[in-house]
Write an enzyme that holds these catalytic residues in place. Structure first.
Site, PDB file in Angstrom:
ATOM      1  N   CYS A  41       0.740  -1.123   0.084  1.00  0.00           N
ATOM      2  CA  CYS A  41       0.069   0.069  -0.160  1.00  0.00           C
ATOM      3  C   CYS A  41       0.931   1.379  -0.029  1.00  0.00           C
ATOM      4  O   CYS A  41       1.369   1.506   0.846  1.00  0.00           O
ATOM      5  CB  CYS A  41      -0.777   0.001   1.301  1.00  0.00           C
ATOM      6  SG  CYS A  41      -1.964   1.460   1.183  1.00  0.00           S
ATOM      7  N   CYS A  81      -0.525   4.156   2.127  1.00  0.00           N
ATOM      8  CA  CYS A  81      -0.254   3.943   3.611  1.00  0.00           C
ATOM      9  C   CYS A  81       0.896   4.067   4.035  1.00  0.00           C
ATOM     10  O   CYS A  81       1.093   4.886   5.138  1.00  0.00           O
ATOM     11  CB  CYS A  81      -0.776   2.460   3.923  1.00  0.00           C
ATOM     12  SG  CYS A  81      -2.383   2.024   3.308  1.00  0.00           S
ATOM     13  N   ASP A  82       2.034   3.661   3.071  1.00  0.00           N
ATOM     14  CA  ASP A  82       3.585   3.759   3.810  1.00  0.00           C
ATOM     15  C   ASP A  82       4.383   4.447   2.898  1.00  0.00           C
ATOM     16  O   ASP A  82       5.411   4.588   3.222  1.00  0.00           O
ATOM     17  CB  ASP A  82       3.793   2.170   3.672  1.00  0.00           C
ATOM     18  CG  ASP A  82       3.141   1.246   4.518  1.00  0.00           C
ATOM     19  OD1 ASP A  82       2.417   1.787   5.462  1.00  0.00           O
ATOM     20  OD2 ASP A  82       2.792   0.133   4.194  1.00  0.00           O
TER      21      ASP A  82
END
Ligand code: FAD
Ligand code: NAP
Length: 312
Positions: free
Chosen positions: A134, A137-138
């Site tokens: 992701c 997300c990261d």
């Protein structure tokens, strides 16, 4: 007894909920194990949903209003993981992870798909410690640092582009010299000066220490090994369908599925089991697009309404 149990709260499930409730069904519950929204909430950008064309809007922003609209028409939501669906006489038994169950006249399965693992050494060990699926997300963890992306599909190249705006360099590792991604997506990535392509190559191993990933060992088509020193590797190698809820205790399915485990449906999203519908990425020949999943959800809900009327 529910009129309709919807399993999964991505674009297909939410749209099924909207059409089922607005179409007159009274007891409709969406069972979603996490926050509704589905996998598109992991996307950094969506630009191919008709009517929604505002650059910089993430998948999370995009799905925000869907829930509000569905719940407005009476859809109920329970945050529960469904374990299995069984048919008993004329109704279905939906069993949850905690052992509880509920009865429903119809079921619409919209459990979608989840990212595949590529299978290289260290992938599981460093998952969440440098290996990610992701970018939204990261990606920020690697601000101004180099990262690698594995895969040559739409997800890999779109997310590589997203990462190229945060990270210093992005190395896209792909096993072929042709891409599965849409030509316009490939072209955009190829024009970005800090995206570099490592083609006809595979990831052999991800290396690291107690702090996380330190590098990626790559094998090219001649078998030669090299190391890319990056603290992050994003793996985008496709999706597995989430069909576990349709499995019986002996591992067989309650309805027909193809060899890839995708649920076989007709044009009304009816499965081979009466009263059971499947919509979105879980079905055969799913184009794996939000707009298609939403269309499937609407079709399935209309089918569920007709089925209940025929039974009355
Ligand atoms: P999903 O979105 O997968 O939703 C399934 C839901 O079911 C999930 O919320 C999951 O938590 C839930 N669930 C699963 N199992 C259970 C269970 N046992 N019990 C309860 N709940 C369960 N498409 C586009 O059209 N445009 C794009 O730009 C685009 N970009 C993408 C970018 C990324 C990074 C990814 C991963 C996908 C992208 N897609 C895009 C594809 C699109 O997101 C999917 O086609 C779409 O989300 C499928 O919707 P769905 O409702 O079938 O399933
Ligand atoms: P995908 O299209 O299946 O692509 C997976 C990529 O990973 C392929 O390039 C594949 O290589 C590679 N791969 C598979 N297994 C591998 C392994 N073990 N090691 C190394 N590489 C491996 O998956 P996706 O990109 O996640 O897309 C899934 C679906 O969602 C697609 O239908 C896609 O069109 C859709 N989607 C659409 C959008 C959009 O419309 N904007 C955005 C994202 C996703 P090969 O090419 O050699 O097989």
């Amino acid at each position: 007894m529910l009129d309709c149990a919807i399993i999964g709260g991505g674009p297909a499930g939410l749209t099924a909920g909207l059409y089922a409730t607005r179409g007159g069904l009274k007891n409709v519950t969406l069972f979603e194990m996490g926050m509704p929204g589905g996998q598109i909430t992991q996307s950094s950008e969506i630009e191919n949903y008709p009517g929604y064309f505002e650059h910089g809007k993430t998948g999370m922003d995009f799905m925000d209003t869907w829930q509000e609209q569905c719940f407005h028409f009476g859809l109920k939501h329970e945050m529960k993981k469904v374990q299995k669906v069984q048919k008993a006489d004329e109704h279905f038994v939906v069993t949850f992870e905690n052992g509880e169950s509920t009865l429903s006249r119809t079921v619409v399965v919209c459990t979608g798909s989840t990212p595949k693992r590529a299978g290289f050494k260290g992938e599981n060990e460093f998952f969440g410690k440098g290996v990610s699926t992701c970018a939204t997300c990261d990606g920020f963890f690697y601000k101004n640092r180099p990262v690698a992306v594995l895969g040559g599909g739409d997800t890999a190249l779109e997310e590589a582009y997203y990462l190229s705006n945060i990270c210093s360099e992005v190395f896209v590792i792909h096993r072929r010299d042709h891409f599965r991604a849409a030509p316009s997506t490939v072209d955009r990535a190829q024009r970005k000066e800090n995206i570099h392509f490592v083609l006809e190559s595979t990831v052999e191993e991800v290396m690291g220490d107690a702090m996380g990933v330190t590098g990626v060992k790559i094998k090219d088509k001649s078998g030669e090994l090299s190391t890319l020193e990056v603290p992050g590797l994003f793996v985008f190698v496709g999706q597995n369908v989430n069909n576990d809820v349709l499995k019986t205790n002996d591992g067989s399915f309650i309805c027909d599925v193809n060899e890839a485990g995708q649920v076989i449906v007709d044009l009304s999203m009816r499965t081979s089991l009466e009263g059971l519908f499947a919509a979105g990425d879980i079905r055969i020949e799913a184009p794996k697009q939000v707009v298609c999943a939403a269309g499937d959800g609407a079709t399935a809900a209309l089918g569920a309404i007709s089925y209940i009327q025929e039974q009355a």
